[in-house]
Write a protein that holds these residues in place. Structure first.
Motif, short mmCIF file in Angstrom:
data_model
loop_
_atom_site.label_atom_id
_atom_site.label_comp_id
_atom_site.label_asym_id
_atom_site.label_seq_id
_atom_site.Cartn_x
_atom_site.Cartn_y
_atom_site.Cartn_z
N ARG A 4 0.85 -1.19 0.00
CA ARG A 4 0.00 0.00 0.00
C ARG A 4 0.88 1.25 0.00
NH1 ARG A 4 -5.04 0.89 4.14
NH2 ARG A 4 -5.54 3.07 3.59
N ALA A 114 -22.90 5.05 14.04
CA ALA A 114 -22.01 3.90 13.85
C ALA A 114 -20.57 4.33 13.56
CB ALA A 114 -22.52 3.02 12.73
N SER A 115 -20.42 5.39 12.78
CA SER A 115 -19.07 5.85 12.45
C SER A 115 -18.85 7.24 13.05
CB SER A 115 -18.85 5.88 10.94
OG SER A 115 -19.36 7.08 10.38
N GLY A 116 -17.64 7.71 12.98
CA GLY A 116 -17.32 9.02 13.50
C GLY A 116 -17.41 10.09 12.42
N PRO A 121 -19.26 0.96 4.39
CA PRO A 121 -19.53 0.16 3.19
C PRO A 121 -21.03 -0.06 2.98
CG PRO A 121 -18.66 -1.23 4.94
CD PRO A 121 -18.69 0.17 5.48
N PRO A 128 -26.20 -2.19 3.50
CA PRO A 128 -24.80 -2.59 3.40
C PRO A 128 -24.47 -3.25 2.06
CG PRO A 128 -26.00 -4.09 4.85
CD PRO A 128 -26.95 -2.97 4.49
N TRP A 129 -23.27 -2.99 1.58
CA TRP A 129 -22.76 -3.76 0.44
C TRP A 129 -22.76 -5.22 0.83
CZ3 TRP A 129 -18.89 -7.24 -0.66
CH2 TRP A 129 -18.61 -7.46 -2.01
N ASN A 130 -23.05 -6.11 -0.15
CA ASN A 130 -22.94 -7.52 0.20
C ASN A 130 -22.40 -8.35 -0.94
OD1 ASN A 130 -25.08 -9.31 -1.14
ND2 ASN A 130 -26.21 -7.44 -0.58
N ARG B 33 -18.82 -13.56 9.38
CA ARG B 33 -18.67 -12.34 10.16
C ARG B 33 -17.24 -12.20 10.69
NH1 ARG B 33 -22.01 -11.10 15.78
NH2 ARG B 33 -20.63 -9.48 16.58
N MET B 37 -12.54 -11.36 4.90
CA MET B 37 -13.18 -10.17 4.33
C MET B 37 -13.45 -9.15 5.43
SD MET B 37 -13.97 -10.08 0.99
CE MET B 37 -15.47 -9.10 0.85
N LEU B 40 -10.06 -7.59 6.64
CA LEU B 40 -9.62 -6.68 5.58
C LEU B 40 -10.42 -5.39 5.57
CD1 LEU B 40 -8.19 -5.94 2.88
CD2 LEU B 40 -9.88 -7.34 1.69
N MET B 41 -11.72 -5.51 5.58
CA MET B 41 -12.54 -4.32 5.37
C MET B 41 -12.66 -3.47 6.63
SD MET B 41 -13.33 -3.64 2.38
CE MET B 41 -12.72 -4.47 0.91
N THR B 44 -9.37 -1.56 6.69
CA THR B 44 -9.28 -0.65 5.54
C THR B 44 -10.14 0.59 5.78
OG1 THR B 44 -8.77 -2.45 4.00
CG2 THR B 44 -9.78 -0.47 3.08
N PHE B 45 -11.38 0.39 6.18
CA PHE B 45 -12.23 1.55 6.42
C PHE B 45 -11.73 2.37 7.61
CE2 PHE B 45 -15.78 2.05 3.57
CZ PHE B 45 -15.71 0.89 2.81
N ASN B 130 -21.34 -9.09 4.38
CA ASN B 130 -21.95 -7.77 4.15
C ASN B 130 -21.34 -6.70 5.02
OD1 ASN B 130 -23.83 -6.81 6.43
ND2 ASN B 130 -24.23 -9.01 6.27
N GLY B 131 -21.55 -5.48 4.57
CA GLY B 131 -20.88 -4.33 5.15
C GLY B 131 -21.25 -4.01 6.58
N SER B 132 -22.32 -4.64 7.09
CA SER B 132 -22.64 -4.39 8.50
C SER B 132 -21.61 -5.05 9.41
CB SER B 132 -24.06 -4.89 8.84
OG SER B 132 -24.07 -6.27 9.06
N TYR B 133 -20.74 -5.87 8.85
CA TYR B 133 -19.68 -6.49 9.64
C TYR B 133 -18.53 -5.50 9.92
CZ TYR B 133 -21.83 -11.00 8.24
OH TYR B 133 -22.69 -12.06 8.01
N VAL B 134 -18.57 -4.36 9.28
CA VAL B 134 -17.50 -3.37 9.48
C VAL B 134 -17.84 -2.47 10.66
CG1 VAL B 134 -16.38 -1.34 8.49
CG2 VAL B 134 -16.69 -3.41 7.11
N PHE B 135 -16.94 -2.42 11.61
CA PHE B 135 -17.10 -1.56 12.78
C PHE B 135 -16.08 -0.45 12.68
CE2 PHE B 135 -16.23 -0.19 17.11
CZ PHE B 135 -17.50 -0.05 17.63
N CYS B 136 -16.54 0.76 12.86
CA CYS B 136 -15.64 1.89 12.65
C CYS B 136 -16.22 3.10 13.37
CB CYS B 136 -15.56 2.14 11.14
SG CYS B 136 -14.40 3.41 10.73
N SER B 137 -16.06 3.11 14.68
CA SER B 137 -16.71 4.14 15.48
C SER B 137 -16.00 5.48 15.44
CB SER B 137 -16.79 3.68 16.94
OG SER B 137 -15.50 3.76 17.54
N ARG C 33 -27.30 -2.92 15.81
CA ARG C 33 -26.36 -3.99 16.20
C ARG C 33 -25.95 -3.85 17.65
NH1 ARG C 33 -20.36 -4.82 13.42
NH2 ARG C 33 -19.50 -6.16 15.04
N ARG C 160 -24.05 8.93 21.67
CA ARG C 160 -24.32 9.68 20.44
C ARG C 160 -25.80 10.02 20.29
NH1 ARG C 160 -19.68 6.94 16.54
NH2 ARG C 160 -17.95 7.85 17.72
#
Lengths: 301, 301, 301, 301, 301, 301
Positions: A4, A114-116, A121, A128-130, B33, B37, B40-41, B44-45, B130-137, C33, C160
């Protein structure tokens, strides 16, 4: 494996103003069925799953190489969303001020819960993307036809988001992706032609509106960016040039492969949003923080 | 942006025998879950979305760098699945032979209908990632805690798949990922310690079974692989060494950062499966194919 | 089995004004979630599925007992949403008045089409809660780590939503849940410590902002509510006191178990919304209704 | 709020033999659209969301009270699944023995990867239960009609699972639930009759097969269990007797309300499955474990 | 097999004004759990799957025939949505004008990105219709009870959308569907009565508000439309008259079967939206277009 | 609006033997992303949503007409599944015989729990068809490209199911659909050619295997079925002949439009499955049944 590089494909301009609902719209280009997650993952899985690689090496190289470029595209979309979201709520460490009050009426509440205040995704409605968006039949002709269609669908989505959002950062991103997506469309058209003899490129543009209608795309094409297929690898995927060759159907210019990625631009620094404790909250032990900063990072944070 | 290297993280041995249901089980490590993937995701996010990067650079570098290694892990899982699936049905260009008959009773029909006997971004029951598996607070402490938990959960999944499948190719892959995942667990533990002073690493191993119980992992640890954090970038992410430092909690050995990816192994070539027309079917125009091959690739295919 | 008590965990104040989009935001604390459906169902399934209960009784008792308290939390969130939604549209039995017109522009149309202006098991974007949010590996250490993480994630979400909504009813609910969630976080930290010797509680607070920043939480902590683990059972789950013991890491106060639920408050009565025929519409046969009321209920309705 | 009692609704017999695919089938009664999660959550939300409670108290009490019984039903289904799953794989602490090998061919891999051979909130194909299964229109007549239909659909599912699985533990559970579900069907029929005057109970049985065809149900009916509505509350929901009154349509026996839950049976103890590190693995520090056990639990574990 | 007639069930009036959020609300009647996709697909699958058709022919004919009418209902809902959406954004072939800017704040972004300002098989929150909404147990009594409930639920949804949207086109559509849905409710009630002797029709109306409260429905009932079951087939499904017979429970009028569909109204022509390149964009080759038009269609386009 | 004809597109032969897992595989052709539900619903929505219909009438007519044929295809797939499923379990009215025991090990449990051994709108892994499979951009060229790709993907799925299942009923159905799908592929290719001048038909066949490899398809092509576009309407969609004209690319035969549907075959009668109470159970009141049969149907059932 991948390496990267801490650079974006292009330098993104600061947005004129924060824009939460524009950010929500841009999410379609990230996590929608035709978003960049889809192009990235479709080609990535097709490259992993390629059968008969040695015999059909140029096709493998093409798909694997385009997959690699797509990572830079999810990155670009993500940073665009982040820049549109920064500053959309009040900055405060006191929650009783209701600093996120405005977010109650914004279209995408996940950005604030959920995010800041950053990308996820998901698509423009928060779905959500799937993985069912990945098509990978193993049949080369069908996969190439799919990819050609996918890129055209993605192009339609980009055009529509462009028409929804006039914030400079979004248009700069979309303009660039229209050009690079255009390269991918043509690459898959040429690959299909190799298998069938049909001049698939003559179907373009799909939808039937030219990239030249978009100033932020046109400026790149005027510099020839639409003629270039970057080879995103130190040493591999060299046979892309077997397919990416000849002339461009729109202006007859000569297609060429460039070794290595574009120079790109700086990764934007996203400011802290203390009301979201992003990245830290007011309760982080200051003594601990100082000690750790000194010990681990050799400086105060 | 990324560059791709046409090498796998390790050399994968040929499977002793094709094994469709083992491949179905291994899919959990891809699209579940807690599959690759997800790792990685998530990272990455989190790297795209990092706020206050300059101030917290070592954390950013760590997350971005681990994200990069994870690409090599989805690649490894994918090729393992592909190798387990190759040859699970009859090779034939005559569909009336019912060459896919056996697949009717296999656990994952998508491998035979949607893909060409290859991996998909789905889990062991066929549900798409699916994208709900991404946690990014956005909160660094919470995201690090998540990542620590995610890696522990992923470790539990790997152990269980190991216990389901004794095919050499699967165990070689899982053994390697247990070691590399172990590095990631420890890296996030150390990052959490930097913020809190709590010796989170002392919680390990989670689940409470040692990597040394797995011969295919143990052999790597005996060579010190568990001490190494690879830096997957030509020039960036150098501050990972601020966090990846000190000694390993299990054996007291010294942690170190290695510049660049491991040497890795060859990307396996997956044989053609003509009954799936993967990559081509018997109806591809041979004259056309020959002409195109000569023109574009300079050789007959 | 359970018994139900027709009381809320606390008395909820009337909202200052109806607020449909605030209600939509609060839904995240129900069906997201990290909502209360998730804490309820995670611990409930972990209690059903516990292996080796006799040997590890205190852990079983702790998880089962916290699960039980969580029911009171979905109840509290539900009534908060209902109170925010009551009165958000025009009350009328004449549909031609378009009494729900305003709802066309509200963020959550399900509240007006699927339910009678009341809560649903969905999140702030309308996505339904689903069973993939339940984590239950069977490994005690991993499940406890998950629960610790889940509660921290839930805490971030509560904070939040607090910052989005300043309506008194919502803040009263969130303030209470921050304190009770804080008890659960600490309980799981202590359980983890019992297995590992690591002082996990020193990681708190996560996110790094103190409950004391929230007046509606602080008032409860000033009365010592953060020191109490209620035992929600007539006769069972007594060994929770083996784990819930010692002192609170923040103020050194002594932890204690209280037998039985809190006294709690009245279940609010939600007014009829005739335009939604909730609970009856203008077409209910009045004679029939009267007769039935007299016969079955001994009074006119 | 609820209180929990550490008892099952009935005593469950040990299964004759472990049966992984039977357990997979029984999952439909847990997490399917017509599973017990659905009955539990439909009535729970309807009770939270009830408008005009004071005026329509008997209906509120009925719905809230049945909701409470349903918790005991998810509990019963869960333990049945757990008992069917215990012992389906080899018990071993050595993963190289491939102790989970057989699970590769079982129908539900989540039982072996996601859980520790235990139940999950999923259906017979592994799809997670989700909140869209909750119907809660706010209109009393429509909600009661829904509940009547839901119970009939749930009854059909139970009958079919009974016909798939002859393991004693499953049939004991289904037999009991057929009787209790029959009570709920009749209760909702009587509630509908109260609003409409229509003798809805005359539609029964739906599907058109009697509970008496099922020995494990018949034995309960012979003791009059189909006449009893338990009142699952120390002091509340007393007006259920306004609706649950009169005679049973099938045998003319007198309906009656019983205060408090049934005596029930012991919660089965599920044995450890060490190959799943459930609840602990071989790597748990024995010294630590001993010290903690002594300190916290006053005994060695 | 089916034949299609290029007519709508009724003539739809032009909307007074475009209304994007009203269109979003109307989507619930298309793709929601109780939308017309659900009625269409439930009855269609029940007709395919009917067991014992010869013996129970009138029931088969009834279900198959109502299924057929439902196609006309998704058609009607679709065109209503399309008419509400036409003209909601600026018409322009120059994307730099940001013609879709307003759509950024509308409730349903898919209408502007995925479709060309037209309907989709989604609900009012954008969630896609899915096959789990189809109930088809094979048991005739249970399926009929389901259908009766489904129609009542669909009726509640229609009433609420009516109360949200006062645009003439929407109310005309809803008014008509209330009447036709009323016919279906009664038809299923009569079928249930045939099996059980219970006068299920006396439960109506559910929800308890009369169609007569809706002027756009009342006008059809005044003409007797509620008495008619159309037979949507050239020659088949004649035994519907065995069930659709007798009198209407509300006004005692005589029920009758009419052979063939209603005369219906014109299918509205939806204007081009050039900013969405719907149906063509400014880049379509004009020479090509002209040549093709002449050759294929015998006229210039 | 549509009219329905109680005939199948072709006569389906009885299956040689029941085959539950073959039925499960065939479900992919019903509810998979590339199943007949997708072709039906894609073209149906595109026809509803067509903009500029008068100007582009031949395209509208083509899409609407093909949509209409697709209904006959879901019907054909459904009956094939039903025929494969009939008799797969024991016929018995006594549930204690465990008549569904075998189903515990079959691949699709929904066939035995949710339906009465019949088809559902799900795919080969049990995932429900959903509305996100519908593509409808409004741009004619892009929609036609999509349809061309969709049909090619559907063709690949059919071929693979053919290769999995050799049961005569399945192959008869697939053979027919390969031919009819081939007509649709060519029709969309010709429509694309009309807009672009590109001879898209020369890309065929995709995947690159000829229909002539499939005896059950070849026999229809030998009779010229691949040359015929049926016009599925009493009076409309006449301009399909503007596009469906010229010669077939494979054999140069002349294309032609036939007014009206094919003669087709009988709708198979699916036998009762009493163990599933399909259509009735042993508890249906016989007196009631007789009385109703006499009254309503004029005969005993």
């Amino acid at each position: 494996m991948i390496l990267r590089v801490d650079r974006l494909a292009i330098e993104l301009p600061a947005p004129e103003h924060p824009s939460p609902n524009s950010a929500a719209a841009v999410q379609e280009l990230m996590g929608g069925r035709f978003g960049e997650m889809s192009t990235l993952m479709n080609y990535t899985f097709q490259s992993f799953n390629f059968r008969g690689r040695d015999k059909f090496r140029p096709f493998y190289d093409l798909i694997a190489n385009i997959a690699t470029e797509e990572f830079g595209h999810i990155e670009l979309v993500s940073h665009t969303i982040n820049m549109l979201l920064s500053g959309t709520t009040g900055r405060s460490t006191d929650p009783t001020n209701t600093p996120l009050e405005a977010a109650t009426d914004f279209r995408n509440s996940y950005h604030y819960i959920a995010s800041g205040q950053t990308s996820l995704p998901i698509d423009s409605m928060g779905a959500p993307w799937n993985g069912s968006y990945v098509f990978c039949s193993g049949n080369l002709k069908l996969d190439l036809l799919h990819n050609f269609f996918l890129e055209c669908g993605a192009r339609a989505n980009k055009i529509r988001v462009y028409e929804m959002v006039d914030n400079a950062v979004a248009r700069e991103m979309v303009g660039y992706l229209l050009v690079r997506g255009g390269v991918h469309i043509l690459a898959y058209a040429k690959a299909l032609e190799a298998l069938s003899g049909v001049d698939v490129g003559k179907l373009l543009p799909i939808p039937d509106i030219s990239n030249k209608q978009f100033p932020e795309a046109r400026k790149h094409e005027e510099k020839g960016l639409h003629q270039i297929l970057y080879r995103f690898s130190p040493n591999d995927y060299r046979e892309v040039s077997r397919i990416w060759t000849g002339t461009h159907p729109e202006d007859g210019s000569t297609l060429r492969v460039v070794d290595g990625p574009p120079e790109g631009g700086r990764v934007p620094d996203h400011p802290e949003e203390p009301q979201l404790t992003a990245p830290i909250g007011p309760g982080l032990d200051q003594g601990m923080l100082k000690e750790m900063a000194t010990r681990l990072f050799g400086k105060a944070m």
